[in-house]
Motif scaffolding. Structure first.
Motif, PDB file in Angstrom:
ATOM      1  N   HIS A 180      95.130  11.018 -79.272  1.00  0.00           N
ATOM      2  CA  HIS A 180      96.087  11.609 -78.340  1.00  0.00           C
ATOM      3  C   HIS A 180      97.222  10.656 -77.971  1.00  0.00           C
ATOM      4  O   HIS A 180      97.984  10.940 -77.041  1.00  0.00           O
ATOM      5  CB  HIS A 180      95.364  12.028 -77.052  1.00  0.00           C
ATOM      6  CG  HIS A 180      94.340  13.105 -77.278  1.00  0.00           C
ATOM      7  ND1 HIS A 180      94.632  14.290 -77.910  1.00  0.00           N
ATOM      8  CD2 HIS A 180      93.016  13.144 -76.956  1.00  0.00           C
ATOM      9  CE1 HIS A 180      93.545  15.040 -77.964  1.00  0.00           C
ATOM     10  NE2 HIS A 180      92.529  14.350 -77.404  1.00  0.00           N
ATOM     11  N   GLY A 181      97.370   9.555 -78.670  1.00  0.00           N
ATOM     12  CA  GLY A 181      98.446   8.613 -78.346  1.00  0.00           C
ATOM     13  C   GLY A 181      99.819   9.231 -78.522  1.00  0.00           C
ATOM     14  O   GLY A 181     100.702   9.117 -77.653  1.00  0.00           O
ATOM     15  N   GLU A 182     100.019   9.914 -79.670  1.00  0.00           N
ATOM     16  CA  GLU A 182     101.312  10.562 -79.906  1.00  0.00           C
ATOM     17  C   GLU A 182     101.547  11.687 -78.900  1.00  0.00           C
ATOM     18  O   GLU A 182     102.678  11.885 -78.428  1.00  0.00           O
ATOM     19  CB  GLU A 182     101.353  11.115 -81.334  1.00  0.00           C
ATOM     20  CG  GLU A 182     102.684  11.784 -81.683  1.00  0.00           C
ATOM     21  CD  GLU A 182     102.681  12.336 -83.096  1.00  0.00           C
ATOM     22  OE1 GLU A 182     103.683  12.967 -83.476  1.00  0.00           O
ATOM     23  OE2 GLU A 182     101.670  12.146 -83.807  1.00  0.00           O
ATOM     24  N   LEU A 183     100.472  12.407 -78.567  1.00  0.00           N
ATOM     25  CA  LEU A 183     100.609  13.489 -77.594  1.00  0.00           C
ATOM     26  C   LEU A 183     101.063  12.955 -76.240  1.00  0.00           C
ATOM     27  O   LEU A 183     101.933  13.552 -75.587  1.00  0.00           O
ATOM     28  CB  LEU A 183      99.269  14.212 -77.449  1.00  0.00           C
ATOM     29  CG  LEU A 183      99.196  15.266 -76.341  1.00  0.00           C
ATOM     30  CD1 LEU A 183     100.168  16.399 -76.620  1.00  0.00           C
ATOM     31  CD2 LEU A 183      97.774  15.781 -76.198  1.00  0.00           C
ATOM     32  N   VAL A 184     100.486  11.830 -75.822  1.00  0.00           N
ATOM     33  CA  VAL A 184     100.858  11.253 -74.532  1.00  0.00           C
ATOM     34  C   VAL A 184     102.329  10.860 -74.528  1.00  0.00           C
ATOM     35  O   VAL A 184     103.051  11.091 -73.536  1.00  0.00           O
ATOM     36  CB  VAL A 184      99.958  10.051 -74.212  1.00  0.00           C
ATOM     37  CG1 VAL A 184     100.474   9.305 -72.985  1.00  0.00           C
ATOM     38  CG2 VAL A 184      98.523  10.492 -73.985  1.00  0.00           C
ATOM     39  N   GLU A 185     102.817  10.279 -75.610  1.00  0.00           N
ATOM     40  CA  GLU A 185     104.214   9.869 -75.677  1.00  0.00           C
ATOM     41  C   GLU A 185     105.157  11.078 -75.609  1.00  0.00           C
ATOM     42  O   GLU A 185     106.187  11.054 -74.940  1.00  0.00           O
ATOM     43  CB  GLU A 185     104.466   9.064 -76.946  1.00  0.00           C
ATOM     44  CG  GLU A 185     103.849   7.675 -76.935  1.00  0.00           C
ATOM     45  CD  GLU A 185     104.396   6.831 -75.798  1.00  0.00           C
ATOM     46  OE1 GLU A 185     105.609   6.917 -75.517  1.00  0.00           O
ATOM     47  OE2 GLU A 185     103.603   6.102 -75.178  1.00  0.00           O
ATOM     48  N   ARG A 186     104.787  12.135 -76.327  1.00  0.00           N
ATOM     49  CA  ARG A 186     105.631  13.324 -76.300  1.00  0.00           C
ATOM     50  C   ARG A 186     105.617  13.979 -74.924  1.00  0.00           C
ATOM     51  O   ARG A 186     106.650  14.435 -74.425  1.00  0.00           O
ATOM     52  CB  ARG A 186     105.156  14.314 -77.367  1.00  0.00           C
ATOM     53  CG  ARG A 186     105.331  13.799 -78.790  1.00  0.00           C
ATOM     54  CD  ARG A 186     104.874  14.821 -79.820  1.00  0.00           C
ATOM     55  NE  ARG A 186     105.706  16.032 -79.757  1.00  0.00           N
ATOM     56  CZ  ARG A 186     105.486  17.106 -80.525  1.00  0.00           C
ATOM     57  NH1 ARG A 186     104.444  17.113 -81.366  1.00  0.00           N
ATOM     58  NH2 ARG A 186     106.276  18.144 -80.430  1.00  0.00           N
ATOM     59  N   LEU A 187     104.423  14.006 -74.296  1.00  0.00           N
ATOM     60  CA  LEU A 187     104.360  14.552 -72.946  1.00  0.00           C
ATOM     61  C   LEU A 187     105.169  13.708 -71.963  1.00  0.00           C
ATOM     62  O   LEU A 187     105.825  14.238 -71.048  1.00  0.00           O
ATOM     63  CB  LEU A 187     102.909  14.634 -72.479  1.00  0.00           C
ATOM     64  CG  LEU A 187     102.051  15.741 -73.092  1.00  0.00           C
ATOM     65  CD1 LEU A 187     100.621  15.610 -72.626  1.00  0.00           C
ATOM     66  CD2 LEU A 187     102.606  17.114 -72.721  1.00  0.00           C
TER      67      LEU A 187
END
Length: 360
Positions: A180-187
C-alpha cells in the motif's frame, strides 16, 4: 417587523391637501368678513336711497352676519368635499410610482430578481429611486448567478478528489495483500489537493467579506517576497524572473496582498514556455500604487483573457498538472483587489503571454 396598523400615505396626503385648502378658504373668508365689517356700520343710518336694501333699510352688521354666515358655511362645506375628492385623486396619481416600486419589491422578495420597474417619465425623486432599485436588482441577479456558478464549480472540484479517494480505497480493500505504499502516496497527493482547494475557498470568502485589518505596506517589498518564495519553481522550469520598482506605498492587508502577488507570479510561472521570462514591477502613478506582472507564453485571445478571472478557469484548458493549482488563483486576485478598492486589468501580450496590472 410587525407594526401596528396606521393610516395610508395616500390618506395622509389627502387629509393634508384638504386641511391646507380648508385653512386657505377660512383665511380668505375671514379676510372678506373683515373687509365687509370695515364698510358696514354697526347701526342703521339715514343715507341715500341707492344704498338701501329692498326693504328700505340700510344693512347693518347683525343683518350682514345672518346673511354671510350660511353662505360662508356652504362655501367651506364645498371646499371640504372638493379638497377630499381632489386630494384623494392627486395623491393616488403622485403615489402611483411608489406602488410599482412596492410591487417590484414584493416580487424580488419571492426570489425573482429578473423583474424590473422600468419607470417611464422625466427624472424626479421617484424615478431616481426606481432606477436605483433596478440597478440593485441587476447587481443582485448577476451576483446570485455568479454564486450559483461558483457553488456548482466548487462542488465539482471538491467531488473529484473525494471520488478518487473512494476509488483508491475500494481498490485497496479488494486487493488486501498488495503493497500500500503507492496507494498512500496517491491518497496523500489527492488529500493535499483537497486541502489546497478548501484553503483557497476560505481565502476567497475572507477577501469577499473584507474581514481584515488595513495597514501601511510597501508593494515593492511584497513583490520581492513573493518572487523569492517562487524562485525555485521558476528555476526548475528554466525561467528568468526580473523584479523592478522603488518604494511603492499602499494601504491594506500584508497577508492578502502577499497572497495576491504570489498568485500572480505563480500564474506567470506555470503558464509560460521553456526558457521564458517573468517581469514583476511596482510603481506609483499619482495617488495610485501599481503592481504589474508580465510573462511570456502562448498567444491568448482577448475573449479567453476576459474569462480568466472566473473561478476554476485554468487558461485554455482545464487540465490538472503538478503546479496547475485549483483554478482560483486569478479569482482570488480579483477579490483581494476589489476588497482593497483596487482594479484588476488583464491584457494579452501581442508576442504571447499575459500582462496583469493591479492598481490600488
Amino acid at each position: 417587523m410587525d407594526r401596528a396598523p396606521g393610516l395610508s400615505v395616500r390618506l395622509k396626503l389627502t387629509l393634508s391637501y384638504a386641511g391646507f385648502l380648508m385653512v386657505a378658504g377660512a383665511l380668505l373668508l375671514g379676510a372678506v368678513w373683515l373687509f365687509l365689517l370695515r364698510y358696514v356700520p354697526d347701526r342703521a343710518m339715514l343715507i341715500n336711497a341707492d344704498r338701501l336694501d329692498n326693504n328700505g333699510v340700510f344693512p347693518v352688521r347683525s343683518g350682514l352676519l345672518r346673511v354671510f354666515a350660511p353662505r360662508a358655511a356652504a362655501v367651506m362645506g364645498f371646499l371640504l368635499v372638493f379638497s377630499l375628492l381632489g386630494g384623494w385623486f392627486l395623491a393616488g396619481r403622485m403615489l402611483a410610482p411608489l406602488t410599482r416600486i412596492t410591487d417590484a419589491t414584493r416580487v424580488a422578495a419571492t426570489g425573482s430578481l429578473s423583474h424590473r420597474i422600468a419607470l417611464e417619465g422625466r427624472k424626479d425623486e421617484f424615478r431616481e429611486l426606481a432606477d436605483a432599485f433596478d440597478g440593485m436588482l441587476a447587481r443582485l441577479e448577476a451576483h446570485v448567478a455568479e454564486q450559483q456558478r461558483f457553488a456548482a464549480n466548487a462542488s465539482h472540484e471538491l467531488r473529484t478528489p473525494l471520488a478518487i479517494t473512494q476509488t483508491l480505497l475500494d481498490v485497496a480493500r479488494r486487493d488486501g495483500g498488495s503493497d500500500h505504499g503507492e496507494l498512500v502516496e496517491r491518497l496523500r497527493a489527492v488529500n493535499t489537493r483537497a486541502i489546497d482547494l478548501t484553503e483557497a475557498l476560505l481565502l476567497l470568502s475572507r477577501a469577499d467579506q473584507r474581514s481584515f485589518v488595513r495597514e501601511p505596506v510597501d508593494l515593492s517589498l511584497i513583490a520581492e517576497e513573493a518572487v523569492e518564495t517562487l524562485l525555485p519553481l521558476a528555476e526548475e522550469r528554466g525561467l528568468t524572473v526580473e523584479t523592478a520598482g522603488e518604494l511603492t506605498p499602499a494601504v491594506g492587508s500584508h497577508a492578502l496582498l502577499l497572497q495576491l502577488t504570489t498568485n500572480l507570479v505563480h500564474n506567470a510561472i506555470v503558464h509560460n514556455v521553456a526558457g521564458g521570462n517573468v517581469w514583476v514591477t511596482t510603481a506609483t502613478e499619482g495617488e495610485r500604487a501599481l503592481l504589474t506582472v508580465e510573462n511570456t507564453g502562448e498567444v491568448l485571445s482577448p475573449q479567453l483573457v476576459a474569462t480568466l478571472v472566473e473561478p476554476f478557469r485554468r487558461g485554455s484548458e482545464r487540465l490538472h498538472t503538478d503546479h496547475a493549482g485549483v483554478g482560483l488563483g486569478l479569482a482570488i486576485v480579483k477579490s483581494i483587489a476589489e476588497a482593497h478598492d483596487g482594479t484588476l486589468k488583464l491584457d494579452p501580450r501581442p508576442e504571447g503571454g499575459l500582462r496583469v496590472t493591479v492598481a490600488f
